[in-house]
Design an enzyme around this catalytic site. Structure first.
Site, PDB file in Angstrom:
ATOM      1  N   HIS A 473      -7.861   1.836   2.226  1.00 57.99           N
ATOM      2  CA  HIS A 473      -7.223   1.824   0.906  1.00 57.99           C
ATOM      3  C   HIS A 473      -8.021   2.675  -0.093  1.00 57.99           C
ATOM      4  O   HIS A 473      -7.483   3.599  -0.710  1.00 57.99           O
ATOM      5  CB  HIS A 473      -7.119   0.370   0.400  1.00 57.99           C
ATOM      6  CG  HIS A 473      -6.582   0.253  -0.991  1.00 57.99           C
ATOM      7  ND1 HIS A 473      -5.295  -0.147  -1.247  1.00 57.99           N
ATOM      8  CD2 HIS A 473      -7.128   0.522  -2.197  1.00 57.99           C
ATOM      9  CE1 HIS A 473      -5.091  -0.136  -2.553  1.00 57.99           C
ATOM     10  NE2 HIS A 473      -6.194   0.271  -3.150  1.00 57.99           N
ATOM     11  N   GLU A 474      -9.302   2.348  -0.227  1.00 57.10           N
ATOM     12  CA  GLU A 474     -10.103   3.085  -1.215  1.00 57.10           C
ATOM     13  C   GLU A 474     -10.213   4.561  -0.831  1.00 57.10           C
ATOM     14  O   GLU A 474     -10.260   5.430  -1.700  1.00 57.10           O
ATOM     15  CB  GLU A 474     -11.492   2.452  -1.360  1.00 57.10           C
ATOM     16  CG  GLU A 474     -11.473   1.017  -1.893  1.00 57.10           C
ATOM     17  CD  GLU A 474     -10.636   0.838  -3.151  1.00 57.10           C
ATOM     18  OE1 GLU A 474     -10.564   1.776  -3.964  1.00 57.10           O
ATOM     19  OE2 GLU A 474     -10.034  -0.249  -3.309  1.00 57.10           O
ATOM     20  N   HIS A 477      -7.400   6.529  -2.237  1.00 60.48           N
ATOM     21  CA  HIS A 477      -7.647   6.988  -3.615  1.00 60.48           C
ATOM     22  C   HIS A 477      -8.553   8.225  -3.596  1.00 60.48           C
ATOM     23  O   HIS A 477      -8.340   9.187  -4.347  1.00 60.48           O
ATOM     24  CB  HIS A 477      -8.363   5.911  -4.418  1.00 60.48           C
ATOM     25  CG  HIS A 477      -7.534   4.726  -4.801  1.00 60.48           C
ATOM     26  ND1 HIS A 477      -6.353   4.842  -5.492  1.00 60.48           N
ATOM     27  CD2 HIS A 477      -7.732   3.392  -4.621  1.00 60.48           C
ATOM     28  CE1 HIS A 477      -5.865   3.619  -5.713  1.00 60.48           C
ATOM     29  NE2 HIS A 477      -6.673   2.728  -5.191  1.00 60.48           N
ATOM     30  N   HIS A 480      -6.688  11.260  -2.683  1.00 61.90           N
ATOM     31  CA  HIS A 480      -5.857  11.675  -3.822  1.00 61.90           C
ATOM     32  C   HIS A 480      -6.695  12.494  -4.818  1.00 61.90           C
ATOM     33  O   HIS A 480      -6.231  13.507  -5.348  1.00 61.90           O
ATOM     34  CB  HIS A 480      -5.295  10.411  -4.491  1.00 61.90           C
ATOM     35  CG  HIS A 480      -4.167  10.648  -5.444  1.00 61.90           C
ATOM     36  ND1 HIS A 480      -3.750   9.683  -6.333  1.00 61.90           N
ATOM     37  CD2 HIS A 480      -3.368  11.713  -5.661  1.00 61.90           C
ATOM     38  CE1 HIS A 480      -2.735  10.155  -7.035  1.00 61.90           C
ATOM     39  NE2 HIS A 480      -2.479  11.383  -6.654  1.00 61.90           N
TER      40      HIS A 480
HETATM   41 ZN   LIG Z   1      -6.480   0.635  -5.181  1.00 58.81          ZN
END
Ligand SMILES: [Zn+2]
Length: 688
Positions: A473-474, A477, A480
């Protein structure tokens, strides 16, 4: 300032902050000098005798404030992940000054006049799409910050912002202290029955770190539920840990109730001043969701499936509790929140016939990092990663990787800070030290922060599948931020609405459970043997387990957040009414179910009272709809291929906020978002 490490841009690769040269005493002078310099620059722009042009106003603003940006970015990032009392003092002093600084810019009438003049004639400026988007964002930011208010209203707004800034700082610091103080001390190791030797070692180490001899310490995590409750057989200790968790922020010097009621009252007042019905309406206008009604509708759409499944899960658990009591010839008891994960884990073991101890050796941090996260990023986007041990870090556990693009060119730096510390905020997050931008010639430096308990020296770091998912998940980011390919810094990378920013991260979670990726990273750290296919199949099937609980605790928290931000200033509750307000909000929405408490109770709900997620906690679910739709898109387009990865990169991940995010999504997906893939992913769809 001459020998201040922030005085000039860093000369390290990618302008990585010179962590080894930064001292606590450097922050305040650099931030203050940065604010002065920024204000001078902004005054120069506002009072430029030339008529306003896009370049001499908007682009000039984009170039301004670089000293402040360097110092404040490093300060706030490090204050979250590696704080100390002196930094917290700087935060208390600087937070209201920085708020006033923002106001001095956004409430400057001369500057506003230039921005507004440009915006009014935007059609005739012949701007490229990204520049037009930048101008539109500036205009929106000024309006939302109060640029159109009368002078005495602006004065009132400044006062509200400053007070709110101090209060949210107090809230954050109270939670950090209450969480550290709430750690549960255990006198007898027998009470820790059910924990693995590594977990017991970590508890002993936590006690030693606090100077406690022959004791064990269970540190609290930021959420209501505490992960170790899944393993502890001692019901009394489970209850003690649970109560320590939910009692945070309810008493003594770290009582947050009065802070909460003041925050919601002042936010309501500010919203009214800016012309909105309430704080939620103000916040949501600038999000994809648009209105509080849209958020309430989404919660209502998901609630029945979540509640139904949570009740089924509870019934399974109660059956197990009763059966075990009968077998022992003791009276049974009704399921309580501190029992849930302990028995849910046993139901999971019965149903899928494996336990954490069996899978743990396959989820070793180094394998997950290199053969999972980095591998998927390579397959999808062509990225490759090389550790840079020559670059300075702020803490010995922290690691830096240089990231190269498919053509071998340097793309970014990735900082991995994975272990829990008492001076680190709870939870997991990504942040950016340097934002990518063509205008300033900068490539990204991004960081991931998690709170994985650090094992004793020499022990491997064995993760749960949830922690593996958290890493993906992290890292979503981080990707991105790293793939950003835009011109203007303020439209870069993750500078998107909150209900969009969790889209790339939740999308990236899918690779943690994609067979081709798991097969690549889930290898026994001792032998290198891959996870047996039948165990892998069980782990993947079990990932949909307990999603009734997970979904319900989440939408409860989202509902509590929304309720706090729909009140008007005249009706803010008293501090003693905080718990009652929360309970009433859940009851009213039909979400009240005592065995499943909200993921955060208000008193330690930092996302909404300290972080940037006020009236925005729903954003995770909103974004997850986009993420699961994207997962479906990959699977119908041939799965994990470079071509698919490049398509997502080109259309979404590299675009920052250069276009309305809803448009980016629609162009990629080919239609509006669809909720079904999300229910499917969580195992909540239909009768499954
Ligand atoms: Zn998040």
């Amino acid at each position: 300032m001459t020998d201040n490490p922030f005085a000039r841009p860093s000369t390290l690769p990618f302008e990585l902050p010179p962590f080894d040269r930064i001292h606590d005493s450097d922050y305040q002078p650099a931030i203050e000098a940065g604010m002065r310099q920024h204000l001078e620059e902004v005054r120069g722009i506002a009072h430029n005798p030339q008529p306003a042009t896009f370049d001499n106003t908007i682009v000039a603003l984009e170039r301004s404030g670089q000293l402040l940006d360097r110092a404040a970015t490093a300060f706030f990032n490090l204050n979250s992940c590696n704080t100390d009392p002196q930094m917290q003092q700087v935060e208390r002093e600087m937070a209201p000054k920085l708020t006033a600084h923002q106001d001095a810019i956004y409430l400057d009438p001369a500057l506003w006049a230039r921005v507004d003049a440009l915006y009014q004639k935007r059609a005739s400026l012949k701007l490229d799409p990204e520049s037009l988007q930048l101008l539109t964002r500036y205009h929106t930011r000024f309006v939302r910050a109060g640029a159109r208010l009368a002078p005495q209203e602006k004065e009132r707004l400044r006062g509200l912002n400053t007070q709110l800034s101090s209060l949210t700082t107090t809230f954050r610091q109270n939670v950090l202290k209450a969480t550290a103080d709430g750690a549960v001390v255990v006198d007898n190791v027998a009470e820790l029955d059910g924990l693995t030797p590594v977990q017991i070692g970590a508890a002993a180490q936590a006690a030693a770190a606090r100077g406690l001899k022959d004791k064990w310490v269970i540190a609290l995590q930021n959420t209501t539920q505490q992960p170790l409750l899944a393993n502890l057989t001692n019901r009394k200790l489970r209850e003690r840990i649970y109560r320590a968790s939910v009692d945070r922020g309810l008493s003594g010097a770290t009582d947050n109730r009065g802070v909460i009621t003041q925050i919601v009252q002042l936010r309501a007042e500010r919203a009214a001043l800016l012309g909105y019905a309430d704080h939620a309406a103000y916040v949501l206008e600038d999000e994809s969701a648009g209105t509080p009604q849209a958020v309430a509708d989404m919660i209502r759409q998901v609630a029945p499936a979540a509640l139904k499944r949570a009740h089924e899960e509870a019934a399974d658990i109660q059956k197990l509790i009763d059966a075990q009591a009968a077998a022992r010839g003791v009276p049974s008891f009704a399921l309580q929140p501190w029992d849930w994960t302990f028995y849910a884990d046993q139901v999971r073991q019965q149903r899928y016939a494996f336990d954490q101890a069996q899978v743990a050796p396959y989820f070793e941090l180094e394998h997950v990092l290199h053969d999972g996260l980095f591998y998927a990023a390579h397959e999808l986007y062509g990225l490759s990663f090389k550790e840079r041990k020559d670059l300075p870090v702020y803490q010995p556990d922290v690691r830096v990787f240089e990231v190269a693009d498919a053509d071998g060119k340097p793309l970014a730096l990735f900082i991995a800070d994975y272990f829990a510390r008492d001076n680190k905020e709870g939870g997991a997050w990504m942040n950016s030290y340097v934002d990518q931008s063509e205008l300033l010639g900068r490539r990204p430096v991004v960081a991931n922060h998690l709170n994985i308990p650090k094992p004793q020296a020499g022990q491997p770091v064995l993760l749960t599948f949830d922690e593996v998912t958290g890493m993906f998940h992290e890292f979503g980011h981080a990707i991105h931020g790293m793939l950003s390919n835009v011109h203007y810094p303020s439209l870069s990378g993750t500078a998107v609405p909150r209900d969009f920013v969790e889209y790339p991260s939740q999308y990236n979670e899918m690779w943690a459970r994609e067979p081709k990726v798991v097969e690549h990273y889930a290898h026994d750290y001792r032998t290198g043997a891959p996870m047996p296919p039948e165990l892998l199949a069980k782990v993947l099937a079990a990932s949909k387990f307990n999603q009734g609980y997970a979904t319900l605790e989440y939408i409860e928290a989202a509902q509590v957040d929304l309720a706090w931000h729909l009140i008007d200033a005249a009706h803010a509750p008293q501090p003693v009414q905080v718990a009652g307000f929360e309970a009433a909000a859940l009851k009213q929405a039909g979400l009240e179910y005592p065995p499943v408490p909200p993921r955060y109770h208000s008193d330690y709900f930092s996302h909404i009272f300290a972080g940037g997620y006020s009236a925005g906690y729903y954003a995770y679910l909103w974004s997850e709809v986009l993420a699961r739709d994207t997962g479906q898109w990959f699977h119908t387009h041939g799965g994990m291929t470079r071509e698919n990865g490049q398509t997502l990169r080109r259309m979404v991940l590299s675009r920052g906020r250069t276009e309305d995010p809803q448009v980016l999504f629609r162009n990629f997906y080919g239609r509006a978002p669809d909720i079904e893939p999300l229910l499917e992913y969580r195992g909540l769809a239909g009768g499954s």
